[in-house]
Motif scaffolding. Structure first.
Motif, PDB file in Angstrom:
ATOM      1  N   ALA A 187      42.412  32.306  72.529  1.00 31.93           N
ATOM      2  CA  ALA A 187      42.450  30.843  72.492  1.00 31.93           C
ATOM      3  C   ALA A 187      43.881  30.332  72.381  1.00 31.93           C
ATOM      4  O   ALA A 187      44.272  29.393  73.091  1.00 31.93           O
ATOM      5  CB  ALA A 187      41.615  30.327  71.322  1.00 31.93           C
ATOM      6  N   LEU A 188      44.674  30.939  71.512  1.00 31.50           N
ATOM      7  CA  LEU A 188      46.048  30.477  71.325  1.00 31.50           C
ATOM      8  C   LEU A 188      46.854  30.634  72.606  1.00 31.50           C
ATOM      9  O   LEU A 188      47.585  29.720  73.014  1.00 31.50           O
ATOM     10  CB  LEU A 188      46.708  31.244  70.180  1.00 31.50           C
ATOM     11  CG  LEU A 188      48.114  30.789  69.790  1.00 31.50           C
ATOM     12  CD1 LEU A 188      48.135  29.304  69.421  1.00 31.50           C
ATOM     13  CD2 LEU A 188      48.636  31.627  68.632  1.00 31.50           C
ATOM     14  N   ASP A 189      46.712  31.783  73.270  1.00 30.60           N
ATOM     15  CA  ASP A 189      47.447  32.004  74.521  1.00 30.60           C
ATOM     16  C   ASP A 189      47.074  30.976  75.574  1.00 30.60           C
ATOM     17  O   ASP A 189      47.942  30.368  76.214  1.00 30.60           O
ATOM     18  CB  ASP A 189      47.162  33.409  75.060  1.00 30.60           C
ATOM     19  CG  ASP A 189      47.868  34.496  74.266  1.00 30.60           C
ATOM     20  OD1 ASP A 189      48.807  34.153  73.523  1.00 30.60           O
ATOM     21  OD2 ASP A 189      47.460  35.659  74.379  1.00 30.60           O
ATOM     22  N   ARG A 190      45.789  30.759  75.737  1.00 26.39           N
ATOM     23  CA  ARG A 190      45.347  29.869  76.816  1.00 26.39           C
ATOM     24  C   ARG A 190      45.593  28.406  76.492  1.00 26.39           C
ATOM     25  O   ARG A 190      45.943  27.621  77.373  1.00 26.39           O
ATOM     26  CB  ARG A 190      43.882  30.148  77.140  1.00 26.39           C
ATOM     27  CG  ARG A 190      43.712  31.546  77.754  1.00 26.39           C
ATOM     28  CD  ARG A 190      42.326  31.821  78.220  1.00 26.39           C
ATOM     29  NE  ARG A 190      41.895  30.851  79.227  1.00 26.39           N
ATOM     30  CZ  ARG A 190      40.652  30.787  79.690  1.00 26.39           C
ATOM     31  NH1 ARG A 190      39.740  31.638  79.223  1.00 26.39           N
ATOM     32  NH2 ARG A 190      40.312  29.903  80.595  1.00 26.39           N
ATOM     33  N   LEU A 191      45.432  28.019  75.239  1.00 26.36           N
ATOM     34  CA  LEU A 191      45.702  26.631  74.873  1.00 26.36           C
ATOM     35  C   LEU A 191      47.197  26.317  74.971  1.00 26.36           C
ATOM     36  O   LEU A 191      47.587  25.242  75.424  1.00 26.36           O
ATOM     37  CB  LEU A 191      45.188  26.350  73.462  1.00 26.36           C
ATOM     38  CG  LEU A 191      43.670  26.310  73.308  1.00 26.36           C
ATOM     39  CD1 LEU A 191      43.283  26.267  71.836  1.00 26.36           C
ATOM     40  CD2 LEU A 191      43.062  25.125  74.055  1.00 26.36           C
ATOM     41  N   ALA A 192      48.027  27.283  74.542  1.00 34.85           N
ATOM     42  CA  ALA A 192      49.473  27.078  74.646  1.00 34.85           C
ATOM     43  C   ALA A 192      49.894  26.976  76.116  1.00 34.85           C
ATOM     44  O   ALA A 192      50.732  26.138  76.481  1.00 34.85           O
ATOM     45  CB  ALA A 192      50.215  28.210  73.956  1.00 34.85           C
ATOM     46  N   ALA A 193      49.302  27.812  76.974  1.00 35.29           N
ATOM     47  CA  ALA A 193      49.627  27.767  78.408  1.00 35.29           C
ATOM     48  C   ALA A 193      49.205  26.429  79.005  1.00 35.29           C
ATOM     49  O   ALA A 193      49.939  25.830  79.815  1.00 35.29           O
ATOM     50  CB  ALA A 193      48.934  28.926  79.141  1.00 35.29           C
ATOM     51  N   ALA A 194      48.040  25.935  78.591  1.00 34.54           N
ATOM     52  CA  ALA A 194      47.555  24.664  79.119  1.00 34.54           C
ATOM     53  C   ALA A 194      48.480  23.523  78.686  1.00 34.54           C
ATOM     54  O   ALA A 194      48.760  22.605  79.472  1.00 34.54           O
ATOM     55  CB  ALA A 194      46.133  24.406  78.632  1.00 34.54           C
ATOM     56  N   ARG A 195      48.964  23.583  77.463  1.00 36.32           N
ATOM     57  CA  ARG A 195      49.892  22.540  76.994  1.00 36.32           C
ATOM     58  C   ARG A 195      51.214  22.589  77.765  1.00 36.32           C
ATOM     59  O   ARG A 195      51.793  21.558  78.065  1.00 36.32           O
ATOM     60  CB  ARG A 195      50.128  22.685  75.490  1.00 36.32           C
ATOM     61  CG  ARG A 195      48.899  22.336  74.668  1.00 36.32           C
ATOM     62  CD  ARG A 195      49.185  22.353  73.176  1.00 36.32           C
ATOM     63  NE  ARG A 195      47.973  22.001  72.429  1.00 36.32           N
ATOM     64  CZ  ARG A 195      47.962  21.685  71.141  1.00 36.32           C
ATOM     65  NH1 ARG A 195      49.082  21.667  70.456  1.00 36.32           N
ATOM     66  NH2 ARG A 195      46.827  21.389  70.556  1.00 36.32           N
ATOM     67  N   SER A 196      51.688  23.808  78.063  1.00 34.44           N
ATOM     68  CA  SER A 196      52.927  23.940  78.818  1.00 34.44           C
ATOM     69  C   SER A 196      52.785  23.372  80.213  1.00 34.44           C
ATOM     70  O   SER A 196      53.690  22.705  80.738  1.00 34.44           O
ATOM     71  CB  SER A 196      53.334  25.416  78.911  1.00 34.44           C
ATOM     72  OG  SER A 196      53.646  25.914  77.638  1.00 34.44           O
ATOM     73  N   GLU A 197      51.637  23.613  80.822  1.00 30.46           N
ATOM     74  CA  GLU A 197      51.412  23.097  82.184  1.00 30.46           C
ATOM     75  C   GLU A 197      51.388  21.575  82.205  1.00 30.46           C
ATOM     76  O   GLU A 197      51.827  20.948  83.165  1.00 30.46           O
ATOM     77  CB  GLU A 197      50.078  23.644  82.714  1.00 30.46           C
ATOM     78  CG  GLU A 197      50.120  25.116  83.074  1.00 30.46           C
ATOM     79  CD  GLU A 197      48.749  25.646  83.423  1.00 30.46           C
ATOM     80  OE1 GLU A 197      47.793  24.824  83.523  1.00 30.46           O
ATOM     81  OE2 GLU A 197      48.615  26.874  83.594  1.00 30.46           O
ATOM     82  N   ARG A 198      50.871  20.999  81.093  1.00 29.75           N
ATOM     83  CA  ARG A 198      50.822  19.537  81.032  1.00 29.75           C
ATOM     84  C   ARG A 198      52.198  18.951  80.735  1.00 29.75           C
ATOM     85  O   ARG A 198      52.405  17.733  80.814  1.00 29.75           O
ATOM     86  CB  ARG A 198      49.830  19.066  79.959  1.00 29.75           C
ATOM     87  CG  ARG A 198      48.374  19.355  80.328  1.00 29.75           C
ATOM     88  CD  ARG A 198      47.429  18.557  79.453  1.00 29.75           C
ATOM     89  NE  ARG A 198      47.585  18.874  78.039  1.00 29.75           N
ATOM     90  CZ  ARG A 198      46.903  19.836  77.394  1.00 29.75           C
ATOM     91  NH1 ARG A 198      46.035  20.574  78.048  1.00 29.75           N
ATOM     92  NH2 ARG A 198      47.108  20.033  76.103  1.00 29.75           N
ATOM     93  N   GLY A 199      53.117  19.828  80.343  1.00 25.26           N
ATOM     94  CA  GLY A 199      54.472  19.372  80.064  1.00 25.26           C
ATOM     95  C   GLY A 199      54.638  18.875  78.664  1.00 25.26           C
ATOM     96  O   GLY A 199      55.575  18.196  78.346  1.00 25.26           O
TER      97      GLY A 199
END
Length: 199
Positions: A187-199
Motif C-alpha cells: 500500500a505504501l509503495d503504490r500510494l506514494a507512487a500515485a501521489r508522485s504521479e499527481r505531482g
C-alpha cells in the motif's frame, strides 16, 4: 481485560477455560471478542460470585494449582466484586489474513486511500498516516517512544494512531516496536507512487 501471555496460550490449547477478576464493574460482557497476541478470545459469560463459590476445580480451570494461589493473585480493594469469566479460543485474528494480502487491486487501493484520508481529516494535528507508515518502514523494531519523538508526537497519541493502521492490516506489533505488514509495504509503495504521479 488483560490476560497474561502464558494464560492466552493455555486458552488456545483449551486447558484454561475460566478467569477470575475483582472489579468495581465488569470490563467485559458475554459475547465480547478480544483480539489478543494468540488470536481471538471470546467471553462466554461473566457472573458475579462470592469467594466461597470458587471450587478447586474452577481454580484449576483458571490455570492455578489451588484456590489459595488464585486468591493470592486476585486484585484486592474496597468495593470490588469477584467475577467468574468463562472464555474460549475463537480462532485466529482476522487481521492476520488481511496483513498477508498484498495483492491490492484498484478497488482495494482506492478503499485504503479513502480510509487513510478519513483518518488524516479527523486528526486535530493534521495528516499523519503516510509519515507514520514511512517511519515504521524505515525504522522497524524501534520503540514507539523513539518513533513518536522523531515525528514530534506524544507516545500515547502515536500508539493510538498505529493501532488504527493495524486495524487496516497495514502494520504489525512486535515485542519491540512495529513493522509494516506485506499489505502495508504494498500500500505504501503504490500510494506514494500515485501521489508522485499527481505531482
Amino acid at each position: 481485560m488483560l490476560i497474561r501471555r502464558a494464560d492466552l496460550e493455555r486458552i488456545a490449547s483449551g486447558t484454561v477455560t475460566l478467569a477470575f477478576r475483582r472489579w468495581t464493574r465488569p470490563t467485559v460482557k458475554a459475547g465480547t471478542r478480544l483480539r489478543t497476541a494468540i488470536g481471538v478470545v471470546e467471553i462466554v459469560s461473566v457472573v458475579p460470585i462470592g469467594d466461597d463459590d470458587v471450587s478447586e476445580d474452577e481454580a484449576a480451570a483458571a490455570g492455578f494449582p489451588s484456590r489459595e494461589r488464585l486468591f493470592r493473585d486476585l486484585r484486592a480493594g474496597e468495593g470490588r466484586t469477584l467475577h467468574r469469566i468463562a472464555l474460549r479460543f475463537a480462532g485466529a485474528d482476522p487481521r492476520e489474513g488481511l496483513r498477508r494480502d498484498d495483492a491490492l487491486g484498484a478497488d482495494d487501493l482506492a478503499d485504503l486511500a479513502a480510509a487513510l484520508a478519513r483518518l488524516d481529516r479527523a486528526a486535530r494535528d493534521g495528516a499523519w498516516t503516510m509519515a507514520t507508515l514511512e517511519i515504521i518502514r524505515l525504522r522497524p523494531e524501534t520503540r514507539a517512544a523513539d518513533l513518536a519523538g522523531a515525528l514530534g508526537r506524544s507516545t500515547p497519541d502515536f500508539k493510538r494512531d498505529v493501532r488504527k493502521l493495524k486495524e487496516l492490516g497495514l502494520t504489525e506489533s512486535l515485542d519491540l516496536g512495529y513493522r509494516l505488514s506485506p499489505r502495508g509495504y504494498a500500500a505504501l509503495d503504490r500510494l506514494a507512487a500515485a501521489r508522485s504521479e499527481r505531482g
